[in-house]
Design a protein around this motif. Sequence first.
Motif, PDB file in Angstrom:
ATOM      1  N   LEU A 134     -11.748   1.408  13.599  1.00  0.00           N
ATOM      2  CA  LEU A 134     -10.394   0.892  13.776  1.00  0.00           C
ATOM      3  C   LEU A 134      -9.895   1.290  15.161  1.00  0.00           C
ATOM      4  O   LEU A 134      -9.975   2.455  15.553  1.00  0.00           O
ATOM      5  N   ALA A 135      -9.379   0.308  15.928  1.00  0.00           N
ATOM      6  CA  ALA A 135      -8.948   0.580  17.305  1.00  0.00           C
ATOM      7  C   ALA A 135      -7.430   0.579  17.445  1.00  0.00           C
ATOM      8  O   ALA A 135      -6.891   1.156  18.393  1.00  0.00           O
ATOM      9  N   GLU A 136      -6.729  -0.088  16.550  1.00  0.00           N
ATOM     10  CA  GLU A 136      -5.264  -0.070  16.588  1.00  0.00           C
ATOM     11  C   GLU A 136      -4.738   0.255  15.198  1.00  0.00           C
ATOM     12  O   GLU A 136      -5.265  -0.242  14.198  1.00  0.00           O
ATOM     13  N   ASP A 137      -3.674   1.069  15.141  1.00  0.00           N
ATOM     14  CA  ASP A 137      -3.089   1.444  13.855  1.00  0.00           C
ATOM     15  C   ASP A 137      -2.803   0.206  13.009  1.00  0.00           C
ATOM     16  O   ASP A 137      -2.397  -0.842  13.531  1.00  0.00           O
ATOM     17  N   ILE A 138      -3.024   0.333  11.718  1.00  0.00           N
ATOM     18  CA  ILE A 138      -2.577  -0.691  10.772  1.00  0.00           C
ATOM     19  C   ILE A 138      -1.204  -0.252  10.278  1.00  0.00           C
ATOM     20  O   ILE A 138      -1.021   0.895   9.877  1.00  0.00           O
ATOM     21  N   VAL A 139      -0.228  -1.161  10.335  1.00  0.00           N
ATOM     22  CA  VAL A 139       1.144  -0.794   9.980  1.00  0.00           C
ATOM     23  C   VAL A 139       1.568  -1.568   8.734  1.00  0.00           C
ATOM     24  O   VAL A 139       1.428  -2.791   8.675  1.00  0.00           O
ATOM     25  N   ALA A 140       2.073  -0.847   7.743  1.00  0.00           N
ATOM     26  CA  ALA A 140       2.516  -1.489   6.498  1.00  0.00           C
ATOM     27  C   ALA A 140       3.731  -2.360   6.775  1.00  0.00           C
ATOM     28  O   ALA A 140       4.686  -1.930   7.428  1.00  0.00           O
ATOM     29  N   THR A 141       3.705  -3.601   6.289  1.00  0.00           N
ATOM     30  CA  THR A 141       4.855  -4.498   6.431  1.00  0.00           C
ATOM     31  C   THR A 141       5.604  -4.606   5.114  1.00  0.00           C
ATOM     32  O   THR A 141       6.469  -5.454   4.951  1.00  0.00           O
ATOM     33  N   ARG A 142       5.246  -3.757   4.146  1.00  0.00           N
ATOM     34  CA  ARG A 142       5.899  -3.794   2.846  1.00  0.00           C
ATOM     35  C   ARG A 142       5.850  -2.410   2.206  1.00  0.00           C
ATOM     36  O   ARG A 142       5.147  -1.526   2.684  1.00  0.00           O
ATOM     37  N   ASN A 143       6.598  -2.226   1.135  1.00  0.00           N
ATOM     38  CA  ASN A 143       6.562  -0.997   0.353  1.00  0.00           C
ATOM     39  C   ASN A 143       5.591  -1.167  -0.807  1.00  0.00           C
ATOM     40  O   ASN A 143       5.442  -2.264  -1.343  1.00  0.00           O
ATOM     41  N   GLN A 144       4.958  -0.072  -1.201  1.00  0.00           N
ATOM     42  CA  GLN A 144       4.063  -0.128  -2.356  1.00  0.00           C
ATOM     43  C   GLN A 144       4.340   1.065  -3.254  1.00  0.00           C
ATOM     44  O   GLN A 144       4.250   2.190  -2.797  1.00  0.00           O
ATOM     45  N   PRO A 145       4.632   0.915  -4.531  1.00  0.00           N
ATOM     46  CA  PRO A 145       4.948  -0.388  -5.104  1.00  0.00           C
ATOM     47  C   PRO A 145       6.239  -0.952  -4.511  1.00  0.00           C
ATOM     48  O   PRO A 145       7.085  -0.186  -4.079  1.00  0.00           O
ATOM     49  N   PRO A 146       6.374  -2.295  -4.517  1.00  0.00           N
ATOM     50  CA  PRO A 146       7.547  -2.927  -3.908  1.00  0.00           C
ATOM     51  C   PRO A 146       8.774  -2.818  -4.819  1.00  0.00           C
ATOM     52  O   PRO A 146       9.853  -3.281  -4.438  1.00  0.00           O
ATOM     53  N   PHE A 147       8.585  -2.265  -5.982  1.00  0.00           N
ATOM     54  CA  PHE A 147       9.668  -2.080  -6.966  1.00  0.00           C
ATOM     55  C   PHE A 147       9.231  -0.894  -7.820  1.00  0.00           C
ATOM     56  O   PHE A 147       8.052  -0.540  -7.855  1.00  0.00           O
ATOM     57  N   ALA A 148      10.188  -0.255  -8.496  1.00  0.00           N
ATOM     58  CA  ALA A 148       9.795   0.783  -9.446  1.00  0.00           C
ATOM     59  C   ALA A 148       8.927   0.105 -10.499  1.00  0.00           C
ATOM     60  O   ALA A 148       9.301  -0.942 -11.038  1.00  0.00           O
ATOM     61  N   SER A 149       7.755   0.677 -10.768  1.00  0.00           N
ATOM     62  CA  SER A 149       6.834  -0.022 -11.664  1.00  0.00           C
ATOM     63  C   SER A 149       6.295   0.922 -12.723  1.00  0.00           C
ATOM     64  O   SER A 149       6.320   2.143 -12.572  1.00  0.00           O
ATOM     65  N   SER A 150       5.833   0.334 -13.790  1.00  0.00           N
ATOM     66  CA  SER A 150       5.333   1.138 -14.908  1.00  0.00           C
ATOM     67  C   SER A 150       3.923   1.629 -14.610  1.00  0.00           C
ATOM     68  O   SER A 150       3.073   0.887 -14.113  1.00  0.00           O
ATOM     69  N   ALA A 151       3.674   2.896 -14.950  1.00  0.00           N
ATOM     70  CA  ALA A 151       2.342   3.464 -14.756  1.00  0.00           C
ATOM     71  C   ALA A 151       1.467   3.277 -15.986  1.00  0.00           C
ATOM     72  O   ALA A 151       0.275   3.591 -15.951  1.00  0.00           O
ATOM     73  N   MET A 152       2.057   2.761 -17.083  1.00  0.00           N
ATOM     74  CA  MET A 152       1.321   2.642 -18.344  1.00  0.00           C
ATOM     75  C   MET A 152       1.788   1.396 -19.085  1.00  0.00           C
ATOM     76  O   MET A 152       2.816   0.799 -18.761  1.00  0.00           O
TER      77      MET A 152
END
Lengths: 395, 395
Positions: free
Chosen positions: B33-51
């Motif tokens: 990798l030669a240039e940083d990868i930058v997140a364009t979103r949040n993960q998870p994009p919403f509060a989400s269920s783990a189960m």
Amino acid sequence: MISVDEALAKTLALATPTGTENVPLAEAAGLMLAEDIVATRNQPPFASSAMDGYAVKAVEVEPHAMFSVIGESAAGHGFDGKVGAGQAVRIFTGAPVPEGADRVVIQEDVTRRGNLITLETELDSATYIRPLGDDFSVGDRITAPRVLSAGDIALAASMNTPEVTVAKRPEVALIATGDELVMPGEAPGPDQIIASNSFGLKAMLESAGAHVRMLPIARDTRASLNQTFDLAEGADLIVTIGGASVGDHDLVGDVTEERGMERSFYKIAMRPGKPLMAGRVGNAAMIGLPGNPVSSMVCGQIFILPMIRMMLGHPTPLTTPKRAKTTVAMPANGPRAHYMRAVLTTDDSGNTVITPLMRQDSGLLTVLSEANALLIRPAHAEAIEAGTQVSYLDI
Amino acid sequence: MISVDEALAKTLALATPTGTENVPLAEAAGLMLAEDIVATRNQPPFASSAMDGYAVKAVEVEPHAMFSVIGESAAGHGFDGKVGAGQAVRIFTGAPVPEGADRVVIQEDVTRRGNLITLETELDSATYIRPLGDDFSVGDRITAPRVLSAGDIALAASMNTPEVTVAKRPEVALIATGDELVMPGEAPGPDQIIASNSFGLKAMLESAGAHVRMLPIARDTRASLNQTFDLAEGADLIVTIGGASVGDHDLVGDVTEERGMERSFYKIAMRPGKPLMAGRVGNAAMIGLPGNPVSSMVCGQIFILPMIRMMLGHPTPLTTPKRAKTTVAMPANGPRAHYMRAVLTTDDSGNTVITPLMRQDSGLLTVLSEANALLIRPAHAEAIEAGTQVSYLDI
């Protein structure tokens, strides 16, 4: 719940070797050799010089001895005549040792004036001759199965092997399932996320020697799943991601059953991991992975990589975990083996040590990306102190 | 003679980064990798269920509490309404947690009859909710430089990255020289052998991320060498094999000097290895390796692999040797560092141990093929007992 070992035995039993193919030697590095390579020549094909120097009769070598230089033997151009008493032939590394000579005096031990050479006072005792067949002889073998290293490739070339028979790369069809998924570069809706498992698994399985087809994302309908399964035609292994749990919306099991799969469903005593679906459908083995990103990658590592190695004819498809000391104390473990994301480092004495990462939530790809090992805490493991040896797998 | 470290500094100084290019994420595993990868979103994009379970208000959770199920939140299809007092929403792993709910009760802890659920007697205390941005947030980065692992690829996909900027593979032109050489599959004359070093080096350098062009074998004439060098046009690194010694028949030095190379010639205090030719010719770095098969592979490992890593922008182009205990006693070493062909195995306690192979003659490709490590005996090392820690490089 069954143990990881039991689940491994069951999933490995689904994998069958994928056959062989011939490839040019120059493209064979890293592939699994399927048939022995047999030398059709001797190496060296003649007694050859190990150094630059002068080929003479060994019995005549003594301090200050003089020889008359009667010719030259270079690599590719040997000396046609015979070395007699008091005679020497200029010789270079790799060149044939001429008839009559049985020792090479290295050039550092010689003073030359015109066609006369005089040996020095201090001479070592080596002959600097590599005998015919010293490296290998006609019929010697590079034995299969083995992953061809750079050294193997050099040796195979030297044996005069333009082409080798290797295991065919297993064809893997990857099917990500779920209405929540879009491909990288697309604009996810408010309830959607980006398909990531299929990208990570493709990288993982290809590095193990598979050829991976990433199929279009299957939607949560029978029609879409069936359509995608049709595209998996010809694969040796079908891997689905998501939809393999027991939730109300998991259609993968139903659809594969309709397609004739003898379906097994294993609740495995491991973390991360959920029930794993496994079976054969048509000519392909099939594994259904959980949709959770870290679970799917860890299950890929633990269960699918050994299947790929089995398909390649690997002699030991199951990886033996390595051992290193943990840098931290760890509490007792529950009934499920825990594959903890961990980082390998080197301590002051140059030994590899391992540290589990703080957050082990299976939703965290950032933690998986940071990790370079899975620290294995067996089911029911007792609490341990820092400095205790633990098992791990490289990732 | 100069030390291996001095020679490494000089050869490394010849290597310059090869620039960058964009590649699809699905093809980027193993690349630098030669240039940083930058997140364009949040993960998870919403509060989400783990189960899989039921989303409710946390304050209402107690043994035997009852809730009426008012809807469902599945991955990709959230629940539009709001969870009120006494209400629950059926929810699946990864699905958005509906407004009003702040806890998921796992389905194992619930009895459902129609649209009514009753909680069990024993409930755990986890919320089973992954908060918005728990894995990463907009602007978080995968930092360059790094070799992209399967985990990195999964994370990059999750950040919505269809394409990444990586270091261009260095173009290496390999030139085997010598009248004694024929290609695998050809019929060698009585004084000839098969070109093997170029095949081994191609495999070695490609596994480090280079793209290797194997040029036709150059004959021992100025014309043939010049012709072959013309074909190396555009390479970032030219590697010649053979003809780099001081023997009477070594033309490579002369020809490269005529082509404008500022030529350095290092006598390096190492075994195996001979003088190494190094310099720059036109826009390319150049290394002249000895023709001896094992010497050329070991010098490739020690000197050329770091150059490739430097060209790729690797943060630490020089490999730090690993450490393991030797299984045998070893005598004192002379003035030249010795890179001994060796085999790594695992002892009864699961520790890696190392055993040098019996025959260390640099003409033996069979021994190199058998080896999986180079045991490093430093110059002037003292005699050691079995069980002493030594340094080694993986091969």
